[in-house]
Every structure is written in C-alpha cells, then in structure tokens.
Design an enzyme around this catalytic site. Structure first.
Site, PDB file in Angstrom:
ATOM      1  N   ARG A   1       0.841  -1.196   0.000  1.00 15.67           N
ATOM      2  CA  ARG A   1       0.000   0.000   0.000  1.00 15.67           C
ATOM      3  C   ARG A   1       0.883   1.256   0.000  1.00 15.67           C
ATOM      4  NH1 ARG A   1      -2.592   2.265   5.551  1.00 15.67           N
ATOM      5  NH2 ARG A   1      -3.834   3.898   4.580  1.00 15.67           N
TER       6      ARG A   1
ATOM      7  N   ARG B   1       1.082  15.921   5.380  1.00 16.79           N
ATOM      8  CA  ARG B   1       0.201  15.380   4.332  1.00 16.79           C
ATOM      9  C   ARG B   1      -1.090  16.198   4.239  1.00 16.79           C
ATOM     10  NH1 ARG B   1      -0.181   9.078   5.091  1.00 16.79           N
ATOM     11  NH2 ARG B   1      -1.121   9.299   3.020  1.00 16.79           N
TER      12      ARG B   1
HETATM   13  C1  DQA Z   1      -1.399   6.260   9.197  1.00 19.45           C
HETATM   14  C2  DQA Z   1      -1.790   7.674   8.741  1.00 19.45           C
HETATM   15  C3  DQA Z   1      -3.289   7.779   8.486  1.00 19.45           C
HETATM   16  O1  DQA Z   1      -3.618   9.082   8.064  1.00 19.45           O
HETATM   17  C4  DQA Z   1      -3.695   6.793   7.418  1.00 19.45           C
HETATM   18  O2  DQA Z   1      -5.089   6.838   7.224  1.00 19.45           O
HETATM   19  C5  DQA Z   1      -3.246   5.402   7.705  1.00 19.45           C
HETATM   20  C6  DQA Z   1      -1.892   5.213   8.213  1.00 19.45           C
HETATM   21  C7  DQA Z   1       0.132   6.114   9.318  1.00 19.45           C
HETATM   22  O3  DQA Z   1       0.566   5.121   9.921  1.00 19.45           O
HETATM   23  O4  DQA Z   1       0.890   6.949   8.804  1.00 19.45           O
HETATM   24  O5  DQA Z   1      -3.951   4.442   7.458  1.00 19.45           O
HETATM   25  O6  DQA Z   1      -1.954   6.029  10.478  1.00 19.45           O
END
Ligand code: DQA
Length: 145
Positions: free
Chosen positions: A14, A108
C-alpha cells in the site's frame, strides 16, 4: 498490545512511498523481537473494523488493571481522524496509549492533521516509519519506570 487499524494489513503493498516496503508481518516480527529482548510478550493485532478495535481497547483495559499489560501502542489508521468512539474507549477504559503513525501525517493532506486519539494519548510518534512502533513500545516501558 500493539494494535493496528484499517488498511494496515496492506502494509508493504500500500502506497510504499508513504509507508515503506515492510509487511505487517515484518512489523510484528520486529515488535516481538524487541519486546522479548526487553522481557515482555506482545499481543499484536490488526482490524479493519472500528468496533473490533474498541473491543480490543476494552480488553486491554481489563488486563492493564490486572497488572498484566503495560499499555497499547496504537496505529488507528484513518480512524485517527474520524473516531470519537475510539477516543471514548481509550478514556473510558483508562488505557495508556502511545499513538503511532508511520508517515508524518502533519506533512500530508489537511484531513490528516486532526487526531481524535492524540488528546487521550500518553505520547505520539509520527513520521518515523515502522521504527515508530519500537519507539512507542520503548516509551511505554520507560513510562512504567
Ligand atoms: C497512518 C496515517 C493515516 O492518516 C492513514 O489513514 C493510515 C496510516 C500512518 O501510519 O501513517 O492508514 O496512520
């Protein structure tokens, strides 16, 4: 407990530019090795379902009260940004949580800047890649004193 929320089962495949190339199984092995070196065992879990994560927090609360668990290193995935229910579970079950994000959520999209978990977390590790899980575990051990 090391608890992982939605889509973290896809780790490794992913968005590798955000989350790296290690699988969740790799992360579990890394956490287990670290915990054992420190004299602890871990209960490592992942779920894509909010209610299952809430139940896990409640379970952790019972074990923590019994002196059988230190706390929870929790990557809530996208539920971080949406889940008042997880916030309430952490508070209600009085669970020491270290919130972990693999990516730097603050660098982000704006919708990742708010966390419902941070106000009830003991500590937060952000943007350190999967090494953040080990930092979270170390934090729990350190806080125990
Ligand atoms: C996350 C960050 C979140 O915004 C995202 O939806 C994830 C992974 C991270 O580990 O960076 O699923 O928690």
């Amino acid at each position: 407990m090391v608890l992982n929320g939605p889509n973290l089962n896809l780790l490794g495949q992913r968005e590798p530019e955000q989350y790296g190339s290690e699988s969740l199984q790799d992360v579990e092995a890394m956490c287990r090795t670290f915990a054992e070196k420190e004299g602890y065992s871990i209960d490592f879990r992942q779920s894509n379902h909010e209610g299952v994560l809430i139940d896990a927090i409640h379970e952790a609360g019972v074990q923590i009260k019994a002196g059988e668990m230190l706390g929870v290193v929790f990557n809530p995935g996208a539920y971080t940004h949406t889940s008042i229910a997880l916030h309430d579970a952490i508070k209600g079950a009085e669970v020491p949580v270290i919130e972990v994000h693999i990516s730097n959520v603050h660098a982000r999209e704006a919708f990742r800047h708010n966390s419902y978990i941070s106000p009830c977390a003991e500590g937060i590790v952000v943007g350190m890649g999967t090494f953040g899980y080990l930092l979270g575990m170390q934090g729990l051990i350190h806080k125990k004193g």
